[in-house]
Scaffold this motif. Sequence first.
Motif, PDB file in Angstrom:
ATOM      1  N   PHE A 244     -12.087   0.890  -0.401  1.00 17.69           N
ATOM      2  CA  PHE A 244     -10.818   0.104  -1.055  1.00 17.69           C
ATOM      3  C   PHE A 244     -10.655  -0.410   0.150  1.00 17.69           C
ATOM      4  CE2 PHE A 244     -10.783   3.824  -3.962  1.00 17.69           C
ATOM      5  CZ  PHE A 244     -10.482   3.304  -5.559  1.00 17.69           C
ATOM      6  N   LEU A 245      -9.844  -1.982  -0.749  1.00 13.97           N
ATOM      7  CA  LEU A 245      -9.851  -3.038   0.375  1.00 13.97           C
ATOM      8  C   LEU A 245      -8.190  -3.232   0.419  1.00 13.97           C
ATOM      9  CD1 LEU A 245     -12.344  -5.828   0.482  1.00 13.97           C
ATOM     10  CD2 LEU A 245     -10.855  -4.394   1.876  1.00 13.97           C
ATOM     11  N   ASP A 246      -7.201  -2.358   1.397  1.00 16.99           N
ATOM     12  CA  ASP A 246      -5.943  -3.528   1.766  1.00 16.99           C
ATOM     13  C   ASP A 246      -6.045  -5.363   1.538  1.00 16.99           C
ATOM     14  OD1 ASP A 246      -3.735  -4.679   2.563  1.00 16.99           O
ATOM     15  OD2 ASP A 246      -3.531  -3.711   4.521  1.00 16.99           O
ATOM     16  N   SER A 247      -5.514  -5.501   0.436  1.00 14.92           N
ATOM     17  CA  SER A 247      -5.486  -6.799  -0.365  1.00 14.92           C
ATOM     18  C   SER A 247      -5.107  -8.048   0.163  1.00 14.92           C
ATOM     19  CB  SER A 247      -5.191  -7.108  -1.468  1.00 14.92           C
ATOM     20  OG  SER A 247      -3.962  -6.238  -2.338  1.00 14.92           O
ATOM     21  N   PHE A 248      -3.827  -7.090   0.830  1.00 18.47           N
ATOM     22  CA  PHE A 248      -2.968  -8.309   1.907  1.00 18.47           C
ATOM     23  C   PHE A 248      -3.683  -8.714   2.891  1.00 18.47           C
ATOM     24  CE2 PHE A 248       0.142  -8.666   5.443  1.00 18.47           C
ATOM     25  CZ  PHE A 248       0.780 -10.169   5.297  1.00 18.47           C
ATOM     26  N   PRO A 253      -5.438 -11.080   8.174  1.00 16.83           N
ATOM     27  CA  PRO A 253      -5.992 -10.064   8.696  1.00 16.83           C
ATOM     28  C   PRO A 253      -5.102  -9.966   9.803  1.00 16.83           C
ATOM     29  CG  PRO A 253      -7.363 -12.207   8.630  1.00 16.83           C
ATOM     30  CD  PRO A 253      -6.377 -12.417   7.708  1.00 16.83           C
ATOM     31  N   ALA A 254      -4.479 -11.445  10.498  1.00 17.30           N
ATOM     32  CA  ALA A 254      -3.636 -11.423  11.967  1.00 17.30           C
ATOM     33  C   ALA A 254      -2.467 -11.887  11.202  1.00 17.30           C
ATOM     34  CB  ALA A 254      -4.283 -12.282  12.284  1.00 17.30           C
ATOM     35  N   SER A 294      -2.474 -11.359  -2.673  1.00 13.62           N
ATOM     36  CA  SER A 294      -2.290 -11.286  -2.025  1.00 13.62           C
ATOM     37  C   SER A 294      -0.744 -11.093  -1.314  1.00 13.62           C
ATOM     38  CB  SER A 294      -2.909 -10.198  -1.697  1.00 13.62           C
ATOM     39  OG  SER A 294      -2.266  -8.634  -1.822  1.00 13.62           O
ATOM     40  N   ASP A 295       0.288 -10.888  -1.250  1.00 14.90           N
ATOM     41  CA  ASP A 295       1.032 -11.591  -0.529  1.00 14.90           C
ATOM     42  C   ASP A 295       2.596 -10.603  -0.599  1.00 14.90           C
ATOM     43  OD1 ASP A 295       2.449 -12.476   1.666  1.00 14.90           O
ATOM     44  OD2 ASP A 295       2.265 -14.766   0.959  1.00 14.90           O
ATOM     45  N   VAL A 308       5.779  -6.703  -3.490  1.00 15.65           N
ATOM     46  CA  VAL A 308       4.516  -7.060  -2.892  1.00 15.65           C
ATOM     47  C   VAL A 308       3.863  -8.139  -4.180  1.00 15.65           C
ATOM     48  CG1 VAL A 308       4.437  -5.649  -1.064  1.00 15.65           C
ATOM     49  CG2 VAL A 308       2.956  -4.998  -3.032  1.00 15.65           C
ATOM     50  N   ARG A 309       3.039  -8.723  -4.195  1.00 19.94           N
ATOM     51  CA  ARG A 309       2.105  -9.403  -5.860  1.00 19.94           C
ATOM     52  C   ARG A 309       0.998  -9.459  -5.106  1.00 19.94           C
ATOM     53  NH1 ARG A 309       1.242 -14.354  -4.645  1.00 19.94           N
ATOM     54  NH2 ARG A 309       2.326 -15.584  -3.107  1.00 19.94           N
TER      55      ARG A 309
END
Length: 514
Positions: A244-248, A253-254, A294-295, A308-309
């Motif tokens: 799975f990926l952390d979509s945010f 990434p930074a 994703s934010d 979060v969306r």
Amino acid sequence: MRIVSWNINGIRATKTGLKGILESLQADVICLQETKVTRDLLDEPTAIVEGYNSYFSFSRGRSGYSGVATFCRDSVTPLAAEEGLSGLLSSHSGAIGHYGNTDEFSEEELQALDNEGRAVLTQHKILLSEGREETLTVINVYCPRADPDKPERKSFKLRFYHLLQARAEAILNAGGHVIVLGDINTSHRPIDHCDPDGLESFEENPSRKWLSQFLVDPGRTCATLAPPEERESPESSGAAEGRFLDSFRYFYPARPDAFTCWSSATGARHTNYGTRIDYILGDAALVRGHFQDSDLMPEVEGSDHCPVRACLGCVVLPAPRCPPFCTRYLPEFAGRQQKLLQFLVKVDKGRNCADKEAVKVLLESKEKRENQVSSGSRQGLTSSQKRSEAAVQKGAKRTKLGPGNGQGSLLRFLRPVEAKTTNPQPTTKTTLEKPAPCLETPPVAFWKSVLKGPSPPPLCKGHGEPCVLRTVKKAGTNHGKQFYTCARPEGHASNLQARCNFFQWATKKAGHSS
């Protein structure tokens, strides 16, 4: 397709209507955590919202605790839905299935993990951009908190994580896509924490180690999609590649200072002194191929968390009918359960003339008796009734406090007491008629001397501002004691606008102020 996740910290504590909140989030699927509502407290305006179909999971052991809910627009009605991760709570048709290998769990443990109302699953049919139809399962979770004062909760949290992973990967192995979202209750990397302690051991935290092996490293160029039996175990050194990926973090990434949770008790949101513990985690193929963004939504207030969306480039094909787990099918909302109002008879104020006539006769009789007494007609009264009447009249005279409205001044009861003499002289008539001495102190000054306000709070040394009084709530020898601290919101030590380190017990003790 738009998805929003939000720890709402009490679904019934919202200042505006629930429908207004759902509409303001502008999403197709809205997943809420920490609803703090049990089935007996769930009312119809919360359960049945026009334009949405809802799915609730409740805590079965404590009232006003935990709980999650998923609201889907009618245009994205799921084809299946259920609560819990173990399958023990899904005895109805329309369940999603695929529970994975749970041999490491006893039935009692599985029941305990699901009894706190921490998971709701909805499965949707989606049409991808290339025209292919697939299923998307959304797992809405409120992961347990590891209470440092309760070691058993640390173990409970990790067991919940492992059960969540077993279920998510089992559904993924069966085909389709999976999104795990909600309050995961763990900040993953130091960048996700406002003030991480012990950076050298930060990632050694058991919860962070689990999250690291569950997720794909966003720095990797491709995802390892091998089934779990071909990968390293979660208890390995951390080299295992997740699915799975952390979509945010995939899109940002930074980005620093990106937090979703703040302490409301310390006002930490004003200084953005928080953590990022709310996530939308999608399987790697879904995030990389079909997520558009994703934010975080820190501008949305109303809880100690922010929503979060995520936005996906796919179309949801709604099911023709809600699955049986839908809240609208509960007996209390489906019209199959008798309600209390059915047993209440509406009284017509214009009917029952006989009752009105009886009341009229009673009033006339009462008025006639009163007139006879006032005119001196005491014939027919017994000696006992006459004595009672005399006693009432005598008592009425005693209650008269003076002319005017009959209310005496409060100052009459605050007159100085005269000193008693050893040989009191007989009281004369003149002495009795002498008025009582007046108070020498003016009324305002008198009340100021009697009702002294609290002492002013001390000034903090960092800003020279009045402190705020707080109470120790943590169990221990100081539980219940009060102390003064800087009134500014909590923040990083380098932030001059944040709280300074002033501390003083309300009852000052040596060695307890700084």
